[in-house]
Scaffold this motif. Sequence first.
Motif, PDB file in Angstrom:
ATOM      1  N   THR A  19       0.841  -1.197   0.000  1.00  0.00           N
ATOM      2  CA  THR A  19       0.000   0.000   0.000  1.00  0.00           C
ATOM      3  C   THR A  19       0.879   1.251   0.000  1.00  0.00           C
ATOM      4  O   THR A  19       0.645   2.189  -0.768  1.00  0.00           O
ATOM      5  CB  THR A  19      -0.955  -0.007   1.207  1.00  0.00           C
ATOM      6  OG1 THR A  19      -1.784  -1.163   1.132  1.00  0.00           O
ATOM      7  CG2 THR A  19      -1.817   1.241   1.249  1.00  0.00           C
ATOM      8  N   GLN A  20       1.917   1.232   0.835  1.00  0.00           N
ATOM      9  CA  GLN A  20       2.850   2.364   0.884  1.00  0.00           C
ATOM     10  C   GLN A  20       3.623   2.494  -0.426  1.00  0.00           C
ATOM     11  O   GLN A  20       3.863   3.596  -0.904  1.00  0.00           O
ATOM     12  CB  GLN A  20       3.825   2.212   2.061  1.00  0.00           C
ATOM     13  CG  GLN A  20       4.713   3.424   2.258  1.00  0.00           C
ATOM     14  CD  GLN A  20       3.925   4.695   2.554  1.00  0.00           C
ATOM     15  OE1 GLN A  20       3.054   4.716   3.429  1.00  0.00           O
ATOM     16  NE2 GLN A  20       4.213   5.766   1.827  1.00  0.00           N
ATOM     17  N   TYR A  21       3.980   1.362  -1.025  1.00  0.00           N
ATOM     18  CA  TYR A  21       4.686   1.367  -2.314  1.00  0.00           C
ATOM     19  C   TYR A  21       3.867   2.120  -3.361  1.00  0.00           C
ATOM     20  O   TYR A  21       4.391   2.970  -4.082  1.00  0.00           O
ATOM     21  CB  TYR A  21       4.952  -0.073  -2.763  1.00  0.00           C
ATOM     22  CG  TYR A  21       5.531  -0.199  -4.150  1.00  0.00           C
ATOM     23  CD1 TYR A  21       6.873   0.079  -4.387  1.00  0.00           C
ATOM     24  CD2 TYR A  21       4.735  -0.600  -5.225  1.00  0.00           C
ATOM     25  CE1 TYR A  21       7.410  -0.035  -5.667  1.00  0.00           C
ATOM     26  CE2 TYR A  21       5.258  -0.716  -6.503  1.00  0.00           C
ATOM     27  CZ  TYR A  21       6.605  -0.431  -6.717  1.00  0.00           C
ATOM     28  OH  TYR A  21       7.131  -0.543  -7.973  1.00  0.00           O
ATOM     29  N   TYR A  22       2.574   1.830  -3.438  1.00  0.00           N
ATOM     30  CA  TYR A  22       1.713   2.512  -4.410  1.00  0.00           C
ATOM     31  C   TYR A  22       1.563   3.993  -4.091  1.00  0.00           C
ATOM     32  O   TYR A  22       1.531   4.826  -4.992  1.00  0.00           O
ATOM     33  CB  TYR A  22       0.343   1.831  -4.517  1.00  0.00           C
ATOM     34  CG  TYR A  22       0.370   0.685  -5.494  1.00  0.00           C
ATOM     35  CD1 TYR A  22       0.422   0.913  -6.860  1.00  0.00           C
ATOM     36  CD2 TYR A  22       0.380  -0.624  -5.043  1.00  0.00           C
ATOM     37  CE1 TYR A  22       0.473  -0.129  -7.765  1.00  0.00           C
ATOM     38  CE2 TYR A  22       0.421  -1.679  -5.938  1.00  0.00           C
ATOM     39  CZ  TYR A  22       0.467  -1.433  -7.293  1.00  0.00           C
ATOM     40  OH  TYR A  22       0.528  -2.457  -8.180  1.00  0.00           O
ATOM     41  N   LYS A  23       1.516   4.343  -2.804  1.00  0.00           N
ATOM     42  CA  LYS A  23       1.465   5.766  -2.431  1.00  0.00           C
ATOM     43  C   LYS A  23       2.748   6.462  -2.873  1.00  0.00           C
ATOM     44  O   LYS A  23       2.719   7.576  -3.393  1.00  0.00           O
ATOM     45  CB  LYS A  23       1.281   5.916  -0.920  1.00  0.00           C
ATOM     46  CG  LYS A  23      -0.114   5.605  -0.440  1.00  0.00           C
ATOM     47  CD  LYS A  23      -0.213   5.757   1.066  1.00  0.00           C
ATOM     48  CE  LYS A  23      -1.571   5.317   1.565  1.00  0.00           C
ATOM     49  NZ  LYS A  23      -1.630   5.303   3.032  1.00  0.00           N
ATOM     50  N   ASP A  24       3.884   5.804  -2.652  1.00  0.00           N
ATOM     51  CA  ASP A  24       5.176   6.387  -3.008  1.00  0.00           C
ATOM     52  C   ASP A  24       5.359   6.532  -4.515  1.00  0.00           C
ATOM     53  O   ASP A  24       6.120   7.385  -4.969  1.00  0.00           O
ATOM     54  CB  ASP A  24       6.328   5.548  -2.431  1.00  0.00           C
ATOM     55  CG  ASP A  24       6.396   5.604  -0.911  1.00  0.00           C
ATOM     56  OD1 ASP A  24       5.749   6.484  -0.312  1.00  0.00           O
ATOM     57  OD2 ASP A  24       7.097   4.761  -0.324  1.00  0.00           O
ATOM     58  N   LEU A  25       4.679   5.705  -5.301  1.00  0.00           N
ATOM     59  CA  LEU A  25       4.767   5.805  -6.762  1.00  0.00           C
ATOM     60  C   LEU A  25       4.186   7.130  -7.253  1.00  0.00           C
ATOM     61  O   LEU A  25       4.589   7.632  -8.294  1.00  0.00           O
ATOM     62  CB  LEU A  25       4.027   4.647  -7.442  1.00  0.00           C
ATOM     63  CG  LEU A  25       4.752   3.331  -7.536  1.00  0.00           C
ATOM     64  CD1 LEU A  25       3.852   2.287  -8.189  1.00  0.00           C
ATOM     65  CD2 LEU A  25       6.056   3.438  -8.301  1.00  0.00           C
ATOM     66  N   ASP A  26       3.226   7.659  -6.506  1.00  0.00           N
ATOM     67  CA  ASP A  26       2.639   8.960  -6.809  1.00  0.00           C
ATOM     68  C   ASP A  26       2.192   9.066  -8.264  1.00  0.00           C
ATOM     69  O   ASP A  26       2.560  10.003  -8.977  1.00  0.00           O
ATOM     70  CB  ASP A  26       3.643  10.068  -6.453  1.00  0.00           C
ATOM     71  CG  ASP A  26       2.987  11.434  -6.347  1.00  0.00           C
ATOM     72  OD1 ASP A  26       1.797  11.489  -5.960  1.00  0.00           O
ATOM     73  OD2 ASP A  26       3.652  12.432  -6.671  1.00  0.00           O
ATOM     74  N   GLU A  28       3.015   7.169 -10.813  1.00  0.00           N
ATOM     75  CA  GLU A  28       3.889   6.500 -11.788  1.00  0.00           C
ATOM     76  C   GLU A  28       3.395   5.074 -12.006  1.00  0.00           C
ATOM     77  O   GLU A  28       2.760   4.484 -11.144  1.00  0.00           O
ATOM     78  CB  GLU A  28       5.342   6.463 -11.283  1.00  0.00           C
ATOM     79  CG  GLU A  28       6.008   7.816 -11.188  1.00  0.00           C
ATOM     80  CD  GLU A  28       6.233   8.471 -12.543  1.00  0.00           C
ATOM     81  OE1 GLU A  28       6.635   7.756 -13.486  1.00  0.00           O
ATOM     82  OE2 GLU A  28       6.003   9.683 -12.655  1.00  0.00           O
TER      83      GLU A  28
END
Length: 81
Positions: A19-26, A28
């Motif tokens: 979930t955090q990974y997808y947030k960090d992708l912003d 992308e």
Amino acid sequence: MMSAVDENELSACVRKVMTQYYKDLDGETAANIYDMVINCVEKPLIQVVMNKAGNNQSRAAEMLGINRNTLRKKMLQHGIK
């Protein structure tokens, strides 16, 4: 054998990190997520199991439920001695 509690904790950890990974992708585009996750999890998994197996590859492979040759290949891929 892994208990249901451990499995749920591991699942929750993966869910939280992804979930955090997808947030960090912003916004992308994500790519090769499966390989990324497997590679991140596989090395420490093998290291811990090898330690518990007293560095006996046959025993570790049995504990992991994989062939010893597969274990050797994965150890080589991850630079595990």
